[in-house]
Design an enzyme around this catalytic site. Structure first.
Site: not given
Ligand code: IMP
Length: 428
Positions: A15, A18, A42-43, A226
């Site tokens: 977040d 990017k 979520g870009h 991420q």
């Molecule tokens: P997962 O990727 O859904 O398995 O989530 C694992 C961890 O990564 C959790 O803490 C999510 O909130 C975090 N996470 C996954 N994708 C994002 C992102 O695009 N932005 C911020 N945090 C993310």
């Protein structure tokens, strides 16, 4: 002439903005490549009055004549991919060519069911706070060598065989361990085969497409999702995502050699946020955190969850500079700090009675650190109209310089507002 290959990574917990940085740079390159993660991302890209949120499609999709690539390291939810494509088509904005690697793994409906069920089983205190997009279970199947790949969706016999093998095990686990109803084979097969028919025109040899573009002297942007501190190996394990967001992931996730990468740009938000569980040393649960959340609209683009907010952590940033080999920084949301009397930044951690400037490995040690802050003076002037660093108020310039000196990385892009043009570019 060889092309320029640049990797854009998140230097914090995701977040960082990017999508917006990729959007700002995409018109100079020919290809934009996603290399890891999936629809958990979520870009957000804002163009004029329109706001686009890309979960799976690369953020270069809005540009005519570009090629957008989804590499082998991504986990693809075809339903989501087709929805995003249709949305762009409906708006007449599907301007780029799309190539999806046949070797990318498919997020199947049971991965999402498992993601949710396993989080529930972990319970309070042990859950990760995932996005429920099926990311972890899909990568687990990949590592376990039973995953279904995009290319498998195109062959009815292979798909039938792989799905049957998977579903037998998944249904046993879902019903006996998770207490969830088993999923019917026929429905799943039909859905997956239909997906295959719809995405077939986009499926290709992504590694070849990217390497041939570089051979031809074209520019390539690798769009990380991420962030570094969510990396499976280098992040705050176990509170991480299941992929490799650090710069090295761009190579394995797209089939490009490390020798071809020219630059690595780390996207750094001017303060810190985190969604989901896990350690966050500079988190501020008081007035400052609330103010950052509201002014910075810090609500998840994928889940809508309020993000945890706090001051910038320079110990973590220096670590991110090291593990990614940052050659530059894109500093985003500097305008969100406008109006504060003073701004704090973490310059050390106190851990077991000692002060360190090094980011400790492992989630549990990080739980115990107490940040050591340096206070810097804030500024009151609005900065949205600044287009050069010299236009910024003196205290904003000093803030940027302090970050650069501490991390050893120069800010080549500075975001001074949400719109595309509210950007300072220097040396990019
Ligand atoms: P997962 O990727 O859904 O398995 O989530 C694992 C961890 O990564 C959790 O803490 C999510 O909130 C975090 N996470 C996954 N994708 C994002 C992102 O695009 N932005 C911020 N945090 C993310």
């Amino acid at each position: 002439m060889p092309g320029k290959a640049e990797v854009i990574i998140g230097a914090q917990w995701g977040d960082e903005g990017k999508g917006r940085v990729v959007d700002a740079l995409a018109d100079r390159v020919d290809l934009v490549v996603r290399y890891q993660g999936g629809a958990n991302a979520g870009h957000t890209v804002i163009v004029g009055k329109d706001k686009y949120i890309f979960h799976l499609l690369p953020s270069g999709m809005l540009y005519t004549g570009k090629t957008c690539v989804i590499g082998n390291g991504v986990v693809v939810d075809p339903g989501q991919l087709l929805t995003e494509l249709k949305d762009l088509q409906d708006k007449g904005k599907d301007r780029a060519r799309l190539v999806v690697s046949g070797a990318a793994h498919v997020v199947m409906p049971y991965h999402k069911v498992l993601d949710e069920a396993e989080e529930r089983l972990r319970g309070k205190g042990r859950k990760i706070g995932t996005t429920h997009r099926g990311i972890g279970p899909c990568y687990a199947d990949k590592v376990n060598r039973i995953g279904i790949r995009v290319e498998d969706l195109l062959d009815a016999e292979v798909l039938r065989m792989k799905l049957r093998q998977n579903l037998e095990l998944k249904n046993l686990y879902l019903s006996r361990v998770c207490g969830v109803d088993p999923l019917p084979f026929d429905d799943l097969f039909r859905t997956a085969f239909d997906w295959g028919k719809s995405i077939a025109p986009y499926v290709g040899d992504a590694s070849r497409v990217v390497n041939e573009a570089l051979d031809a002297g074209k520019g390539v942007l690798f769009e990380g999702a991420q962030g570094t501190l969510l990396d499976m190996d280098h992040g705050t394990y176990p509170y991480v995502t299941a992929s490799t967001p650090v710069s090295a992931g761009a190579c394995t996730g797209s089939g490009v050699s490390p020798t071809r990468i020219d630059r690595v740009l780390g996207v750094v938000k001017a303060y810190c946020t985190r969604v989901g569980e896990g350690p966050f040393p500079t988190e501020n649960k008081g007035e400052i955190g609330e103010r950052l959340r509201e002014k910075g609209s810090e609500y998840g683009a994928t889940t809508g969850r309020p993000r945890r907010c706090g001051w910038l952590d320079l110990v973590a940033l220096r670590y991110a500079a090291r593990v990614n080999g940052l050659t530059g920084m894109a500093l985003t949301k500097l305008d969100v700090l406008t109006g504060l009397d003073e701004i704090q930044v973490a310059v050390g951690y106190e851990l077991d009675g000692e002060v360190t400037e090094h980011f400790p490995g492992g989630g549990h040690r990080l739980d115990r650190v107490v940040p050591v802050y340096r206070s810097l003076p804030g500024w009151k002037e609005e900065i949205g109209g600044c287009r050069k660093v010299e236009d910024l108020p003196e205290n904003a310039r000093n803030y940027v310089r302090f970050l650069e000196d501490f991390s050893g990385v120069k800010a080549l892009l500075i975001g001074v507002g949400p719109a595309r043009e509210e950007t300072i570019l220097q040396g990019l």
